[in-house]
Structure formats: structure tokens, C-alpha cells
Design an enzyme around this catalytic site. Structure first.
Site, short mmCIF file in Angstrom:
data_model
loop_
_atom_site.label_atom_id
_atom_site.label_comp_id
_atom_site.label_asym_id
_atom_site.label_seq_id
_atom_site.Cartn_x
_atom_site.Cartn_y
_atom_site.Cartn_z
N SER A 116 0.97 -1.09 0.07
CA SER A 116 -0.03 0.07 0.16
C SER A 116 0.84 1.37 0.13
CB SER A 116 -0.90 -0.02 1.27
OG SER A 116 -1.76 0.79 1.16
N ASP A 263 -5.78 2.23 -4.10
CA ASP A 263 -7.41 1.98 -3.47
C ASP A 263 -7.42 3.14 -2.65
OD1 ASP A 263 -5.49 1.47 -1.32
OD2 ASP A 263 -6.29 -0.34 -0.74
#
Length: 492
Positions: A116, A263
Site C-alpha cells: 500500500s 485503493d
């Protein structure tokens, strides 16, 4: 135990020994801890769990982000699946929500290799079952697995001796994801808007530009990097704030970006001021006509104060909890979304607009909040900053104490709670302590209506601090004061 060349591996034990455990979203750890052996074991445990709890065709779809270690880990994941008699579809380097969506559409489990937003010396593996993200219950199921692994596949450092080649990239997942937005919104939805795309090293940078361009926007590429940059949409770096303000002088309607696995969104107004993710979440839910929202306890209370939603469910921090919150709302409501402080937006129910349907996608997504808010501003013929002016004046800020062991964070918070130190430590700048919320960490509301929330990070040795006040200047000042108090814990 050993059976010939095979050794029995308990995942629970492997987690403790390797230091690679479940964080708020998948398994995470330092790249040096995430050996091929560890990644292989985790993958096989996940597939065994899926065979029992989420049966599907034995095909695993995989994808990854752009950090340097991702290719090696993808190879270990693919090898693990093949050795379990599963087929592997390699969807390339695409956003986390794109691979999750592919799995939901094809009813297949998927794996995304990504750390991430965290620095490149760390990485992670996100698991999705055929209906979406794994839950905390699934995590427990994976941890309980005992598997048998052929030792002869690995060297003494836990690396594969002859790694398999990844299959050729299958572009279908990417196409489905792009089509999701391009077919739902009108083809001229963003016509006439000049938008800057801060690309850095985000895996979805080209997809983001493509979708916005196909919806009619004029796209200018900014800050592309071939070196990994850890852009955290929840704790925006000072250099990213400076860059956006500088770029804004070129006359953009907005500047957009995402974190590493795309995301979580970043959206700035025309002045290059990045919107906080929890404010973007309110605007996106409004733009989509959502009636009920699930969001973590740390998110901005403008959500309640704006009176736009029938029901709000406050959860612990982390997408599995937001998903649980959305599912609980589904018993009574049929228009549900969730979002996190980092801006990641989860769609629990289908959205209908002008006779077209946007299907549910109950996993963090960066594209939907960006597009929905831009389209809404354009439809209303106003600027992004005007959308913000319609919200109650609640401003939040967050930061963290880095390299602060999780156990130490928990110990300090327990001490503040048991000895009623909240007002002693923070009352000097926020007033009298009015209420405490322990849904996740320690959240204090003072009579000044200011909020101070302390919480150990779920996936890094950090003590996080979230604050909320009635102006941005006040929130910044409050955060600085709080971090100073927290820094004093180091010397104790």
C-alpha cells in the site's frame, strides 16, 4: 514435524517466528521477513481456507504494485498455487480494487501483492475470497491452517531454488475496471475540465488518467517517478502539499492521485489543497445519493453534523470492520457505502443513475470517490472548494509517532485511561474532558468540541494521533501540541 522431504508448517507459529502478521488489511512485514517460504506458506493456507469456506473453480488471480520486491513475491504466490494444483491468472500491475473486482465478477479468489502506502522496505499480501475482501473471521481461518511444504524447493534463506515464471499478463481485469466507470458515467461527464494527475509510483496512475480522459477531461501528467514513493493519503507529506500548491498555479480544476496500490484517493481543489479522505468520503456519498454510511470512529464528525444520511455506523479502524458495519446496515437499508479516513471508498449496494447501474464493490476504491465528486462539481457548475463550503466547519488532522513499538503504545494508552490522564495531558489546550470512546484506541471529546484520538497503528510500529477542531489552523496547532506531548513518552 517432518514427513520425508515435507515439513508441517503451522501458520500461527510461522506468523510469530517470521514477524509477518495480519495488519488492518492483509499480511504485512519487512521485505527481508517476507521470504519466498513465508509468502508461499501464507498463500497455500489461504487457498486451503478458500477450498473449505469459499469453494470456487481452482483458479487464483494475482496482481501487484510497483515496489521493487513485488515481482519476487508474486512469483512465490504463483508457485504456491501451482503446487496446490490451482491454475494462476496473472493480471499484471493493477490497482487493488481492480483485482478484487475481477475476482467478484469471475467468482474467484484473488491475491494482491502490495505494501500500500508504506515504504518500499516493507510489502504485503492482500487476500480476497470470491465475494470480496477477507474478513477477520477469514484471517482466523487462515492462521489455523497447518500445511505441508516440500523443503527441497527452498534454500537455507527461505528463497525458491528454481522460481516459476509468471504467466503472461491477462488484461481482462484492467479492462473490466476501466469499463466499470466509463460505461456508467456519460462520455462527456468531465468535458472541459483540466485535471492534473500526480502519478508518482502509484500502480493505477495510467488507468486513472485513461478513465478521466475517456470521460472527457483534459489530463496533464505530474510528478511521475520510477522509484517507489510512499504517498500516504491519510498522513500527507509536506512535500506533496507543496507540490500540489505549486502545480495549482497552472490553473487546474483539480489535482488527483492515489496511494501505491491505488485503493485510496487524493483529490485537491483548484488551489492545490488536498481534501482529507474522510471529507472526500462525505462528498462522494452525497454525490452518489447514498443514504447510509459505515465509517471508522476516527473519521470527521461533519458526517453526523451535515444531516445528509439516514443512518451512520461508526466502526473500528480497518476495511474489514467497515465491511462488517456495511453488512449490519444492509438489514435495514438498501443504499449503503463506507469510507475510511484515507479516502478509500467501499460500495456495498448498487447505484442507479440515468437508467445505468454501477455494481457494488465492497472493497477500498480510489477511482469512485474521485470521479463522483468531480462529476458532481461539474454538474452543479461549482468548484471543488465550493462543495467543501457546504459542509459544517469540522477540520481534522493526523500524524504519528514513528518507530514507537506497538506494545509501548498500548501500555501508554492504558495508563492514560486508568489514571484519568486525558485531561491532565491535553486539557491545557482543549479544555474539560466531556466523553471517551474506546471503539478503537482512545478517543477523547472535550467541552471545546475538540477531539483527540490516540491509537497504535495496526501495521507499523507507530502511535497514531487524530485530532478534530473547528478550523484547519486550530486542528494543525492542536496536532502539533499533541505530538509534542506524545514525544515526551519516548524519554520515559
Amino acid at each position: 514435524g517432518k514427513i520425508g522431504d515435507f515439513m508441517k508448517v503451522s501458520i500461527g507459529k510461522l506468523m510469530q517466528e517470521s514477524g509477518v502478521g495480519f495488519g488492518t488489511s492483509g499480511a504485512r512485514g519487512l521485505v527481508v521477513q517476507m521470504t519466498d517460504f513465508v509468502c508461499y506458506a501464507y498463500t497455500q493456507a489461504f487457498l486451503l481456507h478458500c477450498e473449505k469456506e469459499h469453494p470456487s473453480e481452482k483458479i487464483l488471480a494475482i496482481a501487484g504494485d510497483l515496489r521493487p520486491s513485488t515481482g519476487r513475491i508474486l512469483t512465490a504466490v504463483a508457485q504456491a498455487a501451482l503446487d496446490c494444483d490451482w491454475k494462476v491468472t496473472y493480471c499484471g500491475r493493477i490497482p487493488s480494487p481492480a483485482i478484487a473486482l475481477y475476482g467478484i465478477e469471475k467468482t474467484l479468489p484473488t491475491v494482491m501483492v502490495t505494501g500500500s502506502h508504506i515504504p518500499e522496505d516493507r510489502n504485503g499480501i492482500k487476500f480476497n475470497h470470491p465475494k470480496g475482501e477477507i474478513t477477520k473471521k477469514d484471517e482466523q481461518g487462515i492462521v489455523k491452517q497447518e500445511i505441508e511444504i516440500n523443503e527441497n524447493l527452498f534454500d537455507e534463506k527461505g528463497m525458491l531454488l528454481s522460481p516459476t515464471m509468471l504467466p503472461e499478463v491477462d488484461r481482462v481485469a484492467e479492462e473490466i475496471y476501466v469499463s466499470r466507470y466509463v460505461s456508467f458515467y456519460p462520455i462527456n461527464a468531465l468535458e472541459g475540465l483540466k485535471i492534473g494527475v500526480y502519478e508518482h509510483s502509484a500502480v493505477g496512475r495510467d488507468i486513472l488518467s485513461k478513465v478521466l480522459r475517456e470521460l472527457g477531461a483534459e489530463i496533464i501528467s505530474l510528478g511521475r517517478s520510477e522509484t517507489f514513493i510512499p504517498v500516504d493519503t491519510e498522513a500527507i507529506r509536506e512535500e506533496d502539499s507543496r507540490l500540489a500548491r505549486e502545480w495549482a498555479k497552472e490553473g487546474f480544476f483539480a489535482i488527483v492521485s492515489t496511494d501505491g496500490d491505488s485503493d485510496r484517493p487524493l483529490l485537491s481543489d483548484e488551489n492545490g489543497e488536498w481534501l482529507r479522505g474522510d471529507v472526500l468520503g462525505i462528498l462522494a456519498a452525497t454525490a452518489l445519493g447514498i443514504s447510509s454510511v459505515a465509517t471508522p470512529v476516527s473519521c470527521n464528525t461533519a458526517l453526523e453534523k451535515c444531516n445528509r444520511f439516514k443512518k451512520i455506523c461508526r466502526t473500528r479502524i480497518g476495511s474489514p470492520y467497515v465491511i462488517e458495519g456495511m453488512e449490519s446496515l444492509a438489514q435495514d437499508f438498501n443504499s449503503i457505502a463506507g469510507y475510511e479516513a484515507n479516502g478509500g471508498f467501499l460500495l456495498q449496494t448498487d447505484v442507479e443513475k440515468a437508467g445505468k447501474i454501477l455494481k457494488a464493490l465492497p472493497t477500498r476504491d480510489a477511482l469512485l470517490p474521485i470521479i463522483s465528486v468531480l462529476v458532481n462539481a461539474k454538474d452543479l457548475k461549482i468548484k471543488v472548494s465550493d462543495l467543501l463550503k457546504e459542509l459544517p466547519s469540522r477540520f481534522s488532522a493526523s500524524d504519528r509517532l514513528k518507530n514507537f513499538p506497538t506494545e509501548r503504545s498500548k501500555q501508554k494508552i492504558a495508563e492514560i485511561k486508568s489514571e484519568n490522564l486525558g485531561e491532565v495531558l491535553f486539557g491545557k489546550f482543549s479544555g474539560k474532558l466531556k466523553s471517551i470512546d474506546e471503539t478503537d484506541g482512545f478517543r477523547m471529546t472535550f467541552d471545546s468540541e475538540e477531539i483527540i484520538h490516540l491509537r497504535p497503528s495496526g501495521n507499523a510500529p507507530e502511535l497514531r494521533c487524530y485530532v478534530e477542531a473547528t478550523s484547519q489552523e486550530r486542528a494543525k496547532k492542536l496536532l502539533t501540541d499533541c505530538i509534542q506531548v506524545l514525544e515526551s513518552f519516548r524519554g520515559e
